[in-house]
Design an enzyme around this catalytic site. Structure first.
Site, short mmCIF file in Angstrom:
data_model
loop_
_atom_site.label_atom_id
_atom_site.label_comp_id
_atom_site.label_asym_id
_atom_site.label_seq_id
_atom_site.Cartn_x
_atom_site.Cartn_y
_atom_site.Cartn_z
N CYS A 20 0.86 -1.19 0.00
CA CYS A 20 0.00 0.00 0.00
C CYS A 20 0.89 1.24 0.00
O CYS A 20 0.95 2.00 0.96
CB CYS A 20 -0.95 -0.02 1.20
N LYS A 75 11.75 -4.70 -7.01
CA LYS A 75 12.78 -5.52 -6.38
C LYS A 75 12.19 -6.70 -5.61
O LYS A 75 12.81 -7.75 -5.49
CB LYS A 75 13.58 -4.63 -5.41
N HIS A 85 3.86 -2.80 -13.75
CA HIS A 85 5.12 -2.65 -14.48
C HIS A 85 5.58 -4.07 -14.78
O HIS A 85 5.50 -4.95 -13.91
CB HIS A 85 6.14 -1.90 -13.63
N GLY A 94 1.88 7.68 -8.64
CA GLY A 94 0.66 7.30 -7.93
C GLY A 94 -0.14 8.50 -7.45
O GLY A 94 -1.38 8.50 -7.52
N GLU A 127 5.51 8.42 -22.75
CA GLU A 127 6.70 8.24 -21.92
C GLU A 127 7.69 9.39 -22.00
O GLU A 127 8.70 9.38 -21.33
CB GLU A 127 7.41 6.94 -22.30
#
Ligand SMILES: NC(=O)C1=CN([C@@H]2O[C@H](COP(=O)(O)OP(=O)(O)OC[C@H]3O[C@@H](n4cnc5c(N)ncnc54)[C@H](OP(=O)(O)O)[C@@H]3O)[C@@H](O)[C@H]2O)C=CC1
Ligand SMILES: CC(=O)[C@](C)(O)C(=O)O
Ligand SMILES: [Mg+2]
Ligand SMILES: [Mg+2]
Length: 490
Positions: free
Chosen positions: A45, A109, A132, A158, A389
């Protein structure tokens, strides 16, 4: 696990990179129907997790959060984000087996370990989604055959995913279905409904592929979006101080300058941003940006090459394995820069003054947007994706700098983007050293001191033609047109 992209034959790589279709509003006529009554469990979150969850809930969907045990026990920020907003929070064991869709919104990661932990808990035939594609494309994660794997990737931080939704709009979003994992053929319907739930369909949705998303997202964030703004901030600040400009003024000009000049991009592309300058200043900005493009082109090519070959992901993963030693060191170094440490002064800067006194910043944005766009499209990324992008997202990232400088930008973007931003910055600052020696306060800090605004007609026509005929302007005006049309109907 091996780099998935690198295992594909060239023909397939090129086909995947070129997947990109701008979806028509009518394709979203079913709204969130495909997800109605389904249980959506978000893991994590943070920047995306909280904001996407808030939008999905407001769109009438059933959202809860599965957090790791430490986060719940220690009432960490992620736990606070979810509980303070009234969401049900539980452990993986409590929530994952009930989920129809699991939204993996943890940092890239963590994806391998998180997915390996939750996969055995997921019910037969459920859906796993990402924002992603790094884990699938760069790490070659294999997902259980019965599971559907989709991606819904907002092309922005976000914080803006939520802010735009609250305004009644949305942010452009890229959706994809992982071809190896679409056993029931429902991936597209789920991804479309999810994009509607976050408001993305009101701004534009591209039907793309995991591969095209990863190879373009990494390129944009490393170069123009975050890297160029960081390098530009540091260089412009130090130059102004060296030229005797008040540090408080310099700090303010940069902190709010990116946001102000790129607001003009949002409305009318590079052309409009340069049109905000006087004619002599426009020609100056154009010339500076041509020079910058020549100097920086090899660096943009290197970033794209390293992203395509897997060299970038390999080296970043080495840093992951080394407890993020480089990322943390570079983050601490950024906090110690003069720009970051000098508060914005209590001075009034009018909207027009940000342009007039920020000619070099305008030139840097133009050079970065055009180079990123040119490099991506040359690598096989379709123009629409390359536009989102490069040009489209720059103002959204600039907003974060206006909030709390580079600290805020780097905290809001993903760790993956932050790592790439520092890589670019480390290469770009020395690359521009000679160029910066020739820069004076007329192009950064004070503005041109001219007796009249006269320019040569032929030269002005040449510059205007070059600006207006760049390919990023052609695709940009079409996409901005769609966005304006969509805004009218909402
Ligand atoms: N940042 C952005 O704006 C964008 C991000 N994305 C993508 O969205 C995804 C999420 O990124 P972002 O929102 O930046 O992530 P954040 O860094 O904001 O963190 C997400 C959450 O993951 C939790 N988390 C961290 N490690 C673990 C773990 N090992 N197990 C379970 N939970 C963990 C953290 O909570 P806690 O530590 O308390 O458990 C945190 O709340 C990434 O794939 C990213 O590439 C895509 C577009 C933009
Ligand atoms: C904000 C966004 O879209 C990035 C830059 O891709 C990211 O944070 O990874
Ligand atoms: Mg992105
Ligand atoms: Mg990213």
């Amino acid at each position: 696990m091996a780099n998935y992209f690198n295992t594909l034959p060239l023909r397939e790589q090129l086909a995947q990179l070129a997947q990109c279709r701008f979806m028509h509003t009518a394709e979203f006529a079913d709204g969130v129907e495909a997800l109605k009554g389904k249980k959506m469990v978000v893991i994590g979150c943070g920047a995306q997790g909280l904001n996407q969850g808030l939008n999905l809930r407001d769109s009438g969907l059933d959202v809860s959060y599965a957090l790791r045990p430490e986060a719940i026990e220690q009432k960490r920020q992620s736990w606070k984000n979810a509980t303070e907003n009234g969401f049900v929070v539980g452990t993986y064991e409590e929530l994952i087996p009930t989920a129809d869709v699991v939204l993996n919104l943890t940092p890239d990661k963590q994806h391998t370990s998180v997915v390996n932990t939750v996969m055995p808990l997921m019910k037969e035939g459920a859906c796993l989604s990402y924002s992603h594609g790094f884990n699938i494309v760069e790490e070659g994660m294999k997902i259980r055959d019965d599971l559907t794997v989709i991606m819904v990737a907002p092309k922005c931080p976000g914080s803006e995913v939520r802010a735009e939704y609250v305004r009644g709009f949305g942010v452009p979003t890229l959706i994809a279905v992982h071809e190896d994992n679409d056993p029931k053929g429902e991936g597209l319907a789920l991804a479309k409904a999810y994009a509607v739930g976050t408001g993305g369909h009101k701004a534009g949705v591209l039907m793309s592929s995991f591969i095209a998303e990863v190879k373009s997202d990494l390129m944009g964030e490393q170069t123009i979006l975050c890297g160029m703004l960081q390098t530009g901030s540091l260089l412009c600040f130090d130059k102004m101080v060296e030229e005797g400009i008040d540090p408080g003024y310099a700090s303010k000009l940069i902190q709010y300058g990116w946001e102000t000049v790129t607001e003009a991009l949002k409305y009318g592309g590079v052309t409009n941003m340069l049109d905000r300058l006087s004619n002599p200043a426009k020609i100056k900005a154009f010339d500076l940006s041509e020079e910058l493009k020549d100097i920086m082109r090899p660096l943009y090519n290197k970033h794209q090459d390293d992203i395509m070959s897997g060299h970038f992901s390999k080296t970043m993963m080495e840093d992951w394995a080394n407890d993020d030693a480089n990322l943390l060191k570079w983050r601490a170094e950024t906090a110690e820069t003069n720009f970051e440490k000098t508060p914005a002064g209590d001075v009034e800067i009018s909207e027009q003054e940000f342009f007039d006194n920020g000619i070099l910043m305008v030139a840097m944005v133009k050079a970065g947007v055009e180079l990123a766009f040119e490099t991506m499209t040359a690598a096989g990324i379709i123009a629409e994706s390359a536009y989102y992008e490069s040009l489209h997202e720059t103002p959204l990232i600039a907003n974060t700098i206006a909030r709390k400088k580079l600290y805020e930008m780097n905290a809001t973007i993903s760790d993956t983007a932050e790592y790439g931003c520092y890589l670019y910055n480390h290469a770009c600052v020395p690359l521009l050293a000679d160029f910066m020696k020739g820069i004076k306060s007329d192009v950064i800090g004070k503005g041109l001191s001219l007796d009249d605004n006269g320019v040569d007609n032929a030269r002005l026509i040449e510059v205007n033609t070059a600006l207006r005929s760049h390919p990023v302007e052609a695709v940009g005006s079409v996409l901005r047109g769609y966005m304006a049309d969509m805004k009218k109907i909402v």
